[in-house]
Design a protein around this motif. Structure first.
Motif, short mmCIF file in Angstrom:
data_model
loop_
_atom_site.label_atom_id
_atom_site.label_comp_id
_atom_site.label_asym_id
_atom_site.label_seq_id
_atom_site.Cartn_x
_atom_site.Cartn_y
_atom_site.Cartn_z
N VAL A 210 0.84 -1.19 0.00
CA VAL A 210 0.00 0.00 0.00
C VAL A 210 0.88 1.24 0.00
O VAL A 210 2.06 1.20 0.37
CB VAL A 210 -0.94 0.05 1.23
N SER A 211 0.28 2.36 -0.41
CA SER A 211 0.95 3.64 -0.34
C SER A 211 0.26 4.51 0.70
O SER A 211 -0.87 4.24 1.10
CB SER A 211 0.92 4.34 -1.70
N LEU A 212 0.93 5.56 1.10
CA LEU A 212 0.34 6.49 2.07
C LEU A 212 -0.92 7.11 1.48
O LEU A 212 -1.93 7.28 2.18
CB LEU A 212 1.36 7.57 2.43
N LEU A 213 -0.89 7.44 0.20
CA LEU A 213 -2.04 8.06 -0.45
C LEU A 213 -3.24 7.13 -0.45
O LEU A 213 -4.38 7.57 -0.20
CB LEU A 213 -1.68 8.46 -1.88
N GLU A 214 -3.02 5.85 -0.72
CA GLU A 214 -4.12 4.88 -0.71
C GLU A 214 -4.77 4.80 0.67
O GLU A 214 -6.00 4.80 0.80
CB GLU A 214 -3.60 3.49 -1.10
N GLN B 112 -0.49 12.66 9.87
CA GLN B 112 -1.14 11.71 10.78
C GLN B 112 -1.21 10.32 10.17
O GLN B 112 -1.07 9.31 10.87
CB GLN B 112 -2.55 12.21 11.11
N THR B 113 -1.39 10.26 8.84
CA THR B 113 -1.42 8.96 8.16
C THR B 113 -0.06 8.28 8.25
O THR B 113 0.02 7.06 8.48
CB THR B 113 -1.83 9.12 6.69
N ARG B 114 1.01 9.05 8.08
CA ARG B 114 2.35 8.47 8.18
C ARG B 114 2.59 7.95 9.60
O ARG B 114 3.16 6.86 9.78
CB ARG B 114 3.41 9.52 7.82
N SER B 115 2.14 8.68 10.59
CA SER B 115 2.29 8.23 11.99
C SER B 115 1.53 6.93 12.20
O SER B 115 2.01 6.01 12.88
CB SER B 115 1.77 9.31 12.94
N LEU B 116 0.34 6.84 11.61
CA LEU B 116 -0.46 5.62 11.74
C LEU B 116 0.25 4.44 11.08
O LEU B 116 0.31 3.33 11.63
CB LEU B 116 -1.83 5.84 11.13
N LEU B 117 0.82 4.67 9.88
CA LEU B 117 1.54 3.60 9.19
C LEU B 117 2.77 3.16 9.98
O LEU B 117 3.09 1.96 10.05
CB LEU B 117 1.95 4.07 7.79
N ASP B 118 3.45 4.10 10.59
CA ASP B 118 4.60 3.74 11.42
C ASP B 118 4.16 2.85 12.58
O ASP B 118 4.85 1.91 12.97
CB ASP B 118 5.27 5.00 11.97
N GLY B 119 2.98 3.16 13.14
CA GLY B 119 2.45 2.33 14.22
C GLY B 119 2.14 0.92 13.75
O GLY B 119 2.40 -0.05 14.46
N LEU B 120 1.61 0.78 12.54
CA LEU B 120 1.30 -0.54 12.01
C LEU B 120 2.57 -1.32 11.67
O LEU B 120 2.57 -2.55 11.70
CB LEU B 120 0.41 -0.41 10.77
N HIS C 19 8.03 5.51 -1.36
CA HIS C 19 7.76 4.74 -0.15
C HIS C 19 6.54 3.85 -0.36
O HIS C 19 5.48 4.33 -0.76
CB HIS C 19 7.52 5.67 1.05
N ARG C 20 6.72 2.58 -0.08
CA ARG C 20 5.61 1.64 -0.11
C ARG C 20 5.69 0.77 1.13
O ARG C 20 6.76 0.56 1.70
CB ARG C 20 5.65 0.75 -1.37
N TRP C 21 4.54 0.28 1.55
CA TRP C 21 4.49 -0.58 2.74
C TRP C 21 4.01 -1.97 2.34
O TRP C 21 2.90 -2.12 1.79
CB TRP C 21 3.54 0.02 3.78
N LEU C 22 4.87 -2.97 2.55
CA LEU C 22 4.49 -4.35 2.29
C LEU C 22 3.55 -4.83 3.39
O LEU C 22 3.68 -4.42 4.56
CB LEU C 22 5.72 -5.25 2.23
N VAL C 23 2.64 -5.72 3.05
CA VAL C 23 1.62 -6.19 3.98
C VAL C 23 1.96 -7.59 4.46
O VAL C 23 2.28 -8.47 3.65
CB VAL C 23 0.22 -6.18 3.31
N ASN C 24 1.89 -7.81 5.76
CA ASN C 24 2.12 -9.14 6.33
C ASN C 24 1.06 -10.10 5.80
O ASN C 24 -0.14 -9.87 6.01
CB ASN C 24 2.05 -9.07 7.86
N PRO C 25 1.44 -11.18 5.12
CA PRO C 25 0.44 -12.10 4.54
C PRO C 25 -0.48 -12.73 5.57
O PRO C 25 -1.55 -13.22 5.22
CB PRO C 25 1.31 -13.17 3.85
N LEU C 26 -0.07 -12.73 6.84
CA LEU C 26 -0.94 -13.33 7.87
C LEU C 26 -2.25 -12.58 8.02
O LEU C 26 -3.19 -13.09 8.62
CB LEU C 26 -0.21 -13.37 9.21
#
Length: 835
Positions: free
Chosen positions: A764-768, A782-790, A809-816
């Protein structure tokens, strides 16, 4: 250190551990911290510990194990689930472990806590690594309930023949965690060559779990769209294949059964064949698969960079579809994506929609006059006492309303009306429990028709009399004008009373304008009773520019209010008071209170009872019991004013009741200071809740027994209300608040993860996240802070790609996240740590 009260083993245990140097803090009966920032606030100071337990005597002592330099192996043992003790014993046998000098606690549910010193090479956290199912780790950032704790007759106690934790910690004799065990727990362990470990190598349980998760995801997706005629064969075959993986311990049977049942619900197989037959087919397939465990997964191809997946095993699901290669390739692709490699254990509490361990309703706190009726009614309805008791309290309080106001001091009084909500999935007993009292109320309303007809005749007589007197007054005015003498004032009896409105006791749906008119007819208040309350709150801000929301916020307070009406006179209410009683499904709680920054949820006393077990039919109770009918009738007929003019009656707390209430208020002040977010807002209304609850208990007791009306609210009712709030409604409401979101950030994190799962995003991206998942509720920072928390919670990983300009910057998602096993029981883990 001074002695602890002999009747409070929890305080005694906390003081003993603190004296040995172990940092402790209080946890609730649900094993969740009672303090925000518990890791920092845990202490060994006797004075602070006594203050905590003075404010909340039933609190369980908990140990911050990381701060103590300890790591705890937590072996769970649940009926019908994984046996962590057996699994850990197998590990010990395979590796030659010896626990002779290890402090061990037998937990309240038959499990075990094993205490070790942290190993060298950096502290271990709460990740379980490749430990078998049923065995968890509590280290840095975690805590456990301490030995010596007691709750509802259940105990955490030191195992016989073992050194006590306090003594071993004080003397420094707690053994260090064995290296072979640390290797299993650490992410990407460097194996100890001397170790004999059946869980190491290419067939690691982590790979197997990821593989099974991908297989289950694909199987459920395929089954949910299966055409008629092939569903039964496909269901049995998939259950068989997944049963082979269950046999290897890669996935648990409950997770598989639930996922397949959900798929059968989606393809209408469940509706056609029924729950029992569908479950039997699943169980039969799993049992057959267990007899043929899945073969070992082949080693990954080194040339693939560690992302390889088995070349054939997932294709055993494709045989179900007649060997369609495309479906097999899709499942194989999912399998490759699901290889988690270095992914750590994510924080499943962000997805947790289960109630956890919550206390049963304390029937003994109710007045003796209510208990027998409650237990009989619960058995007759096939539900738990909570399913009957909580709606009954809500309805009874609403019928009294502001006819009686409980006064704590000269400047503070409250009406009795409460808002109560029973949480549970469909079919878990909410409606049968509610119907026990709702049926009685409906019968009373029907039997009042004759009385209402008499009231209407009296009203019409007054109206006609007013018309006559008005005409006579008008004639007198005309004559006075003609004679040039002072005109007579209009007498009160010449004012027409307006149209007759039949008074109602309760309703399940209404507009604001209609409610206002009904409240004019019954100024002491009304009861709003509905099976599902989500619709009321979901629509509240959708229409009328939020005016409905404002109306309902005030409907809890019982103060004056003006309802504006287009083209018609405004309705002026001296007392706007509506009690709310009903149910919520867990997954609708967050949406019902979405964006709720006005504290609407804080007005509710929530209960989340267990789904009732099967009970045989009973003839010991009728649909409508005369005793509760008589009691509610007595409450409804409480006199309120004289000569048709409504006036509330003030009822004071007794002197002892006031003392007990003041002690509770001190506890509230301390508790509130330790909380934040929605928990703090809910606790802030604790004083109001207890006042209303104590008055309701007193008047219900009076209504059941008869006799003279209470002239004061005695200490016994205040004590019962405090206990109900503190030991029952508080832990249950905390569970509800977790569904709503402990804070707005917590709510947004849940919302983002659910969006990722629903849309099956691999990255996912921050914009999405900001635009699509959260609908621009928060800004980019605030979205970036939330992503850092995840990321800290283990659900995402940041990947930055350098370019000639700005980095991507992209964030990979844990497949679990797609595995269906998203909410492991983590009752001893704070939801707030990662965020």
């Amino acid at each position: 250190m001074t002695s602890a009260p002999a009747d409070n083993p929890n305080l005694t245990a906390a003081l003993n551990l603190a004296a040995a140097g172990l940092p402790v803090f209080p946890a609730g009966p649900d094993k969740r911290p009672l303090l925000a920032g518990w890791q920092e606030k845990a202490t060994t100071e006797e004075e602070q510990i006594r203050k905590w337990w003075d404010g909340y005597p039933p609190a369980l002592p908990a140990i911050v194990v990381g701060r103590a330099g300890l790591v705890v192996i937590d072996c769970d043992r649940h009926p019908g689930g994984n046996d962590g003790i057996k699994a850990f014993n197998s590990l010990l046998g395979a590796n030659g472990g010896n626990l002779a000098d290890v402090p061990m606690t037998r937990t309240a549910r038959g499990g075990a806590h094993l205490f070790f010193r942290q190993p060298p090479g950096g502290q271990l956290g709460n990740g379980r690594g490749e430990l078998p199912d049923g065995v968890d780790v509590r280290g840095a950032g975690g805590f456990v309930i301490a030995p010596g704790a007691e709750s509802d007759g259940k105990r955490w106690q030191s195992a016989n023949g073992r050194p006590s934790l306090a003594d071993a910690f004080k003397t420094g004799t707690i053994p260090e965690l064995p290296l072979w065990l640390a290797d299993i727990i650490r992410p990407n362990p460097q194996p100890n060559r001397d170790r004999v470990d059946e869980y190491a190598g290419a067939n690691s349980s982590l790979r197997g779990q990821a593989y099974a998760a991908a297989a289950l995801q694909g199987a459920a997706a395929e089954l949910s769209t299966a055409p008629a005629g092939k569903r039964n064969e496909m269901l049995n075959a998939m259950a068989f294949c997944l049963g082979r993986m269950i046999a290897r311990g890669w996935v648990d049977e409950k997770t598989v059964a639930e996922a397949l049942l959900e798929a059968c619900d989606a393809n209408k197989y469940l509706r056609e064949h029924g729950h029992r037959a569908t479950t039997k087919t699943i169980e039969s397939g799993i049992e057959a698969g267990r007899k043929e465990p899945h073969p070992d997964l082949p080693d990954r191809d080194p040339s693939s960079g560690g992302d390889g997946a088995p070349d054939s095993d997932l294709s055993d699901l494709s045989a179900i579809r007649g060997g369609k290669q495309r479906g097999s390739d899709e499942l194989l692709a999912r399998g490759r994506k699901a290889e988690t490699g270095t992914w750590g254990e994510p924080d499943g509490t962000l997805f947790d929609d289960r109630r956890g361990e919550l206390p049963d309703f304390p029937v003994e706190t109710l007045p003796a006059s209510l208990r027998e009726w409650l237990l009989r009614s619960a058995r007759g309805a096939g539900v738990t006492p909570a399913h009957v008791a909580v709606p009954s309290l809500g309805i009874a309080s609403s019928l009294i309303g502001t006819a009686r106001r409980i006064r704590a001091c000269r400047s503070w009084s409250e009406p009795l009306t409460m808002w109560v909500a029973v949480i549970g999935f469909s079919g878990t007993g909410k409606t049968p429990g509610l119907d026990v009292t709702r049926r009685v109320l409906s019968l009373i309303e029907r039997t009042r028709k004759q009385k209402i007809a008499e009231m209407q005749r009296e009203h019409e007589t007054r109206a006609e009399k007013a018309k006559v007197e008005k005409k006579e007054w008008e004639k007198a005015v005309a004559e006075a004008v003609k004679a040039k003498t002072p005109t007579p004032p209009k007498p009160a009896s010449a004012t027409e009373p307006g149209p007759f409105v039949a008074p109602r006791l309760s309703l399940s749906d209404s507009t604001i304008e209609r409610l206002a008119v009904l409240l004019q007819a019954r100024p002491q208040g009304l009861a709003f009773v509905a099976d599902e309350l989500a619709r009321l709150f979901l629509n509240m801000k959708r229409y009328s520019n939020g005016q409905d929301n404002e109306f309902w916020l005030e409907a809890w307070n019982g103060k004056n209010f003006v309802v504006e009406r287009q083209g018609r006179p405004s309705v002026i209410l001296d007392y706007l008071l509506v009690g709310v009683t009903g149910g919520f499904q867990p997954d609708k709680l967050a949406r019902a209170f979405e964006g709720d920054d006005d504290g609407m949820y804080a007005r509710f006393l929530f209960t989340w009872p267990e789904e009732p077990a099967h009970q045989p039919l009973s003839n010991e109770v009728s649909e409508i019991e005369p005793e509760i009918q008589n009691a509610l009738t007595r409450i409804i007929d409480l006199p309120a004013g004289e000569d048709g003019v409504f006036a509330p009656k003030i009822v004071d707390l007794s002197a002892d009741g006031t003392s007990t209430f003041e002690t509770f208020r001190a506890f509230l002040a301390q508790t509130k200071a330790e909380l934040d977010g929605r928990e703090r807002e809910w606790v802030a209304k604790g004083g109001t809740h207890v006042l209303r609850l104590s008055g309701t208990l007193a008047y219900l007791d009076w209504a059941m027994l008869g006799g003279a009306e209470p002239q004061a609210i005695d200490e016994q009712y205040v004590t019962a209300a405090v206990r109900l709030w503190r030991d029952y409604f508080w832990p249950h409401s905390r569970a509800a608040l977790r569904q709503i979101g402990l804070t707005e950030k917590h709510t947004n994190a849940r919302r983002a993860l659910c969006w990722i799962r629903t849309n099956r995003k691999a990255e996912v991206s921050l914009l999405e996240i900001r635009r699509e998942a959260l609908g621009r509720r928060i800004d980019a920072e605030q979205t970036r802070s939330l992503l850092d928390g995840l990321v800290r919670a283990g659900w995402l990983k940041l990947v930055t790609t350098k370019t000639g300009g700005r980095a991507i910057h992209r964030w990979l998602v844990n497949p679990l996240i797609f595995s269906g096993a998203l909410a492991p029981e983590r009752s001893e883990r704070s939801e707030r740590d990662a965020l």
